[in-house]
Design a protein around this motif. Structure first.
Motif, PDB file in Angstrom:
ATOM      1  N   ASP A 145     -14.841   5.916  -8.214  1.00  0.00           N
ATOM      2  CA  ASP A 145     -13.423   5.843  -8.588  1.00  0.00           C
ATOM      3  C   ASP A 145     -13.244   5.438 -10.040  1.00  0.00           C
ATOM      4  O   ASP A 145     -14.161   4.881 -10.681  1.00  0.00           O
ATOM      5  N   ILE A 185     -17.501   6.168  -2.168  1.00  0.00           N
ATOM      6  CA  ILE A 185     -16.380   6.457  -3.071  1.00  0.00           C
ATOM      7  C   ILE A 185     -16.792   6.138  -4.493  1.00  0.00           C
ATOM      8  O   ILE A 185     -17.398   5.087  -4.747  1.00  0.00           O
ATOM      9  N   GLY A 204      -8.646   5.620  -5.516  1.00  0.00           N
ATOM     10  CA  GLY A 204      -9.412   6.171  -4.404  1.00  0.00           C
ATOM     11  C   GLY A 204      -9.611   5.186  -3.274  1.00  0.00           C
ATOM     12  O   GLY A 204      -9.578   5.557  -2.101  1.00  0.00           O
ATOM     13  N   TYR A 242     -10.837  13.639  -4.832  1.00  0.00           N
ATOM     14  CA  TYR A 242      -9.468  13.144  -4.688  1.00  0.00           C
ATOM     15  C   TYR A 242      -8.812  13.215  -6.064  1.00  0.00           C
ATOM     16  O   TYR A 242      -9.220  12.517  -6.990  1.00  0.00           O
ATOM     17  N   CYS A 265     -13.127  10.298  -7.111  1.00  0.00           N
ATOM     18  CA  CYS A 265     -11.689  10.006  -7.142  1.00  0.00           C
ATOM     19  C   CYS A 265     -11.198   9.871  -8.576  1.00  0.00           C
ATOM     20  O   CYS A 265     -11.811   9.169  -9.385  1.00  0.00           O
TER      21      CYS A 265
END
Lengths: 392, 346, 326
Positions: free
Chosen positions: A282, A280, A265, A169, A261
């Protein structure tokens, strides 16, 4: 006619009285140093944590008043905001907006108002040009190298755990936001350390960075690897757009082991990955949502800025306003780096979150007072900023 | 002997054809385009959910826009009503406890209130609706920002609130319910007849005693209710409500509904315009899914949508000319004149 | 005699109401000065800020008056200004010529305006919806111009000498003078007012709707071009967010300044200038009063909304109709 005149006169009188009362309400207060803060993001969790630190801690402990701008999306808006702050009598501007930092510096120099960059830095060319400006205090924050390194280390940590299936991301890569580009480039560079992996036929960091700036995105077709899979890419924050939502869903549906991310995120993917095995990683800040996410295992890696990390630049600005600007030995503006705290477990996260709060920040008054005053040397200030304050 | 029946059959066939041609043709073309590029619009388990949610959002927004726009009332405040109603209902639900249904009901209640206030401002001030809607948009955006103290509202981890938007059946129920209520209210009720009378001839309708003020306020309130559902769906599906919408950040929602509104109006000639809005929403969501499948850049998407809007409008505004050209009418006329001339000479 | 007195009273009332925007501007100025004295602001910087932040909007809005006079509106003015600024910036970076930059800005905006107006005229399209489509197209064009060579901005350096209020005021005065002349003293203005007031009647008297619509967009295009040039000079770094607030602020400015949204003979060319300066002064006042208040930005916007509706209500008291306006 008479009624109309009455209405107009009463309205005018009321308006004058109301505004006079409001204006006079602030008259009895002791003279405070006004500092304008320009921001690119006014509503995100990191932005609010910075704001709360300044408004609820620093204002209570120092004779200063912070005036905040709206969220500024372009250079013209930044210029207008600084004009308004200068009109209001601000002695200094702290910038968390980066559409056109050179123009901001020039504007402040011309107006005789001090200027500093919080939570960021100028690039080498910009620093070389502005380091001798009288009213340029300096920049304290993660350098672009640190941003790159943060993304790199985040990806390396996942590789070390044996992960091979990734999604990325890119956050503001589409807008070519420097820190997001650098973080994303770091992630790709970490993957490209594998012999079989290239991005756009190259694995050199500089080339990857250039490619991201040119394309404004990560192109999945450019990623070639026999070891890793890059199954999805997403960016920006078009929450209401059906296409954006469809792309988000397809990234999650591709079942990456982890989504790397470049920022925000959890806000973007948190809802979509719940109930799945997608994790995730981040780069953001230590908020309650991330606490929940780390506790339930959705977020497994968080590199974050802590709210009071913008304390040192405030101290530098206050010294400058009081006539004791801290300069390097060569009489140049400050350019000091800060790094991120990295939490890889909920226990670590809790430790970090409780170490820095509005009521009890890392850079509290006692600590800040060690560098607020006359004749603070550059060495003292540099040590103050660069000391590792990661909670043990 | 069977001519009247045939004529009815022909009419029905024409109606069905006119109603379905656009969504079916677009769906087919885009499916072929995707297949040619080795991708699919419906590539994963979430695709259907995204599709139905997209249809719901676009349909609701289009109806909300059309209700007032068909009566000559531009409404720039649609997006701000969606955001503010979602903000209020979210604050109450998250603080006082509640589930998805609670939040949805609260959203609708506040949406109706906010819409009614917007309509009230319009009828009280008697200013052009485009002006009052600009003022209302500013007001509601400011309120959303102030209520949240400038902080985005997060639903992360609150799965009980987002239950509806992850369930296709619930969203289909919402679509069907809204469609039914809209058709009954605007096509089958006294209110709807009065609404249409005002639309067709404002002066004569008012002179015959139709209460224009209450009709307008109800339209605004209904529009507010629809946008509140849009706000709820968007907020709970993405997990966050962004309040960074000051200085007309919310008005983009209105522009996205123009093309489906015109498509829906066109389909309405053959069946029902509300059904047309649903089919237009399906059409536009096909495009969204295709853009995602093909990773089309947002600037390219904007251009495609803009070109489609202009081309469709050109067709609508010059329909007779286009049909004549398509039927080669002029050439036929020329040919007919020529053969008539030759016959006469003979 | 009573009837004469009543008529006199009525026309005095009408005159006072028609002056509401100017009275509003004066009141705002007085408030600004009073609050500024109490808050001990830097007045020199303040007045410069007001001029700097108002002039571009005033110029673009003054040109847009010609479109609004016809009873149309153009929602793509902000996007058009951005394209104009981008095109001018790129030309300046390539040639170093300010004159060429200005010409390019005007040419780019004229091209965009002509596309809108010609599309609308030839194909009988509703102008507003055409401009909605143009807004998307122009945004995409500006993005291509900005990111064409990689990066996310067009940086222009060397124009700081032009970034001062006197240059802006000269542009404003000259362009306004031209617009006032065309609007008030030529048949172009008269015919546009006639078209806005009663299009059927105007058409029947032989006034060509298409010709005067195109002329209106040309005048607006010139204003946008000048606004784009000044935007490029002021911003010095153009990104996709530049000039994003101009589009809707034009509506606010001209209506705040007393322009009837339906156009017609009551249209006022000065409405744009009064409105632009009024909303900026109001913003400055709210900034002075609320900058330190939590959630100030939202509160300021609420106050602006109420003020806007109140001002427009007062200014339009002469034109109340029995039926709801559309």
């Amino acid at each position: 006619m008479k009624t109309l005149k009455k209405i107009v006169s009463v309205a005018v009188a009321l308006a004058l009285i109301a505004t006079a009362v409001l204006a006079l309400a602030s008259c009895g207060e002791a003279k405070k140093v006004k500092i304008g803060v320009i921001v690119a993001d006014a509503t995100g969790s990191e932005a609010l944590s910075f704001r709360n630190y300044y408004k609820e801690y620093i204002e209570q402990n120092y004779a200063v008043e912070f005036l905040y701008s709206d969220a500024l999306t372009d250079a013209e808006a930044e210029k207008a905001a600084i004009e308004n702050f200068i009109t209001s009598g601000c002695k200094a501007i702290i910038s968390l907006a980066s559409a056109d930092r050179p123009a901001q510096i020039e504007q402040c120099e011309k107006a005789g108002v001090y200027y500093a960059v919080a939570s960021g830095v100028l690039n080498d060319d910009e620093y070389a040009k502005y380091k001798d400006y009288k009213y340029y205090v300096g920049a304290i924050g993660p350098s672009l190298d640190v941003e790159y390194q943060t993304g790199y280390e985040m990806a390396k940590a996942q590789i070390a755990q044996g992960k091979t299936k990734f999604a990325i991301y890119g956050a503001g890569v589409g807008y070519r936001i420097d820190m997001h580009v650098q973080r994303t480039a770091g992630m790709l560079a970490a993957l490209c350390e594998d012999e079989s992996t290239t991005y756009g036929g190259v694995s050199i960091p500089g080339a990857i960075i250039g490619s991201l700036y040119t394309d404004g995105e990560v192109s999945l077709s450019k990623f070639q690897s026999s070891k890793y899979e890059l199954v999805g890419y997403h960016a920006l924050w078009n929450f209401g757009d059906a296409t954006w939502q469809a792309n988000l869903a397809s990234v999650v549906a591709a079942e990456p082991e982890v989504i790397l991310c470049a920022g925000t995120g959890l806000s973007v993917f948190g809802q979509a990955v719940s109930g799945t095995n997608v994790k995730i990683c981040d780069i953001d800040s230590f908020t309650s949502d991330y606490a929940t996410a780390m506790q339930n295992g959705t977020v497994t890696y968080l590199a974050g800025k802590y709210a009071s990390s913008i304390g040192p630049i405030f101290a530098a600005v206050l010294d400058a306003v009081n006539g004791h600007a801290v300069k390097t030995e060569a009489g140049e503006a400050l350019a000091l780096g800060q790094s991120y705290w990295v939490a890889t477990s909920y226990a670590q996260f809790e430790k970090f979150q409780s170490a820095d709060s509005v009521a009890n920040p890392i850079f509290n008054k006692t600590l800040l007072d060690t560098v607020v005053g006359d004749s603070i040397s550059y060495g003292t200030f540099k040590t103050f900023v660069e000391t590792d304050r990661t909670p043990a | 002997m069977n001519t009247p029946t045939l004529s009815k059959t022909k009419k029905t066939a024409r109606g069905i054809f006119g109603t379905l041609i656009i969504p079916v043709a677009v769906g087919l073309i885009l499916w072929i385009v995707c297949a040619a590029n080795g991708v699919s619009m419906f590539s994963n388990a979430q695709s259907l959910t995204i599709f139905v949610r997209g249809v719901a959002t676009v349909m609701l927004t289009t109806i909300a826009l059309a209700i007032n726009l068909n009566s000559g009332r531009f409404d720039f405040s649609l997006g701000s009503v969606a955001t503010l109603s979602a903000v209020i209902s979210a604050q109450i639900t998250l603080n006082a406890g509640g589930n998805a249904l609670t939040m949805l009901i609260l959203s609708i209640v506040f949406g109706i209130l906010l819409g009614a206030v917007s309509g009230g401002i319009y009828v009280l001030l008697r200013l052009p609706p485009i002006i009052t809607s600009l003022g209302v948009a500013l007001l509601y955006e400011g309120l959303a920002f102030t209520i949240t103290k400038g902080s985005n509202v997060s639903f992360y981890g609150k799965t009980d609130v987002s239950g509806i938007t992850t369930n296709v059946l619930y969203m289909l129920i919402i679509i069907a319910a809204v469609l039914l209520i809209t058709i009954v209210l605007f096509d089958r009720s006294r209110f709807g007849y009065r609404y249409k009378a005002l639309m067709a001839g404002q002066k004569v309708s008012v002179n015959t005693g139709i209460k224009e003020v209450s009709n307008a306020v109800v339209c605004y309130a209904f529009s507010g209710a629809l946008m509140s559902i849009v706000g709820y769906l968007t907020a709970t599906s993405v997990g966050i409500i962004s309040v960074d919408i000051l200085n007309f950040g919310s008005i983009g929602v209105m522009f996205s509904a123009f093309l489906p509104m015109f498509i829906g109006g066109f389909i309405g000639r053959y069946s029902n315009d509300k059904l047309g809005y649903l089919l237009a929403a399906i059409t536009m969501t096909f495009f969204s899914m295709t853009y995602s499948a093909l990773s089309v850049k947002s600037s390219t998407q904007s251009i495609i949508n803009a070109v489609l809007l202009v081309v469709f409008l050109i067709y609508l505004s010059n329909e007779k000319t286009v049909k004549d050209i398509a039927a080669l009418k002029h050439i036929r006329n020329l040919f007919k004149k020529k053969t008539d001339g030759e016959t006469n000479n003979d | 005699m009573d009837k004469v007195k009543t008529n006199e009273k009525f026309s005095k009332r009408q005159k006072l109401i028609s002056l509401t925007p100017i009275i509003g501007l004066v009141i705002l100025l007085i408030l600004y000065v009073v609050i500024g004295i109490i808050k001990d602001i830097n007045f020199k910087a303040g007045f410069e800020a007001i001029v700097n932040q108002s002039v571009i909007l005033a110029i673009v809005a003054t040109g847009a008056i010609f479109i609004f006079t016809l009873g149309s509106f153009d929602i793509s003015l902000g996007a058009s200004t951005l394209v104009s600024a981008c095109a001018g910036g790129l030309v300046y970076n390539a040639t170093g010529s300010v004159a060429l930059m200005l010409l390019t800005c005007v040419a780019a905006s004229l091209a965009a305006s002509l596309v809108s107006s010609v599309l609308g005229s030839i194909f009988n399209l509703p102008v507003f919806v055409t401009t909605v489509a143009m807004m998307s197209v122009l945004s995409a064009v500006s993005e291509m111009l900005i990111t064409g060579k990689g990066g996310n901005q067009i940086r222009i350096s060397g124009l700081s000498g032009l970034e001062n209020i006197w240059v802006k005021l000269i542009f404003l005065v000259i362009f306004t003078a031209i617009c006032v002349f065309v609007f008030e003293f030529t048949k172009v203005g008269r015919r546009q007012k006639a078209l806005g007031g009663n299009p059927v009647c105007a058409k029947l008297t032989g006034i060509s709707v298409k010709t005067y619509a195109i002329l209106a967009f040309i005048m607006a295009g010139v204003g946008i071009g000048l606004g784009g040039f000044l935007t490029a000079v002021r911003a010095s770094t153009i990104t996709s967010g530049t000039a994003s607030d101009i589009g809707m602020n034009i509506f606010i400015a001209i209506v705040f300044g007393g322009m009837p949204i339906s156009g017609g003979p009551r249209s006022r060319i000065y409405a744009a200038i009064i409105g632009s300066f009024s909303i900026r002064i109001l913003s400055q006042i709210l900034t002075m009063l609320l900058a330190a208040v939590p959630g100030a930005n939202g509160i300021a916007q609420i106050v602006r909304a109420i003020f806007f509706l109140a001002m427009v209500y007062l200014a339009s008291m002469n034109y109340r109709t029995k039926m709801l306006p559309r």
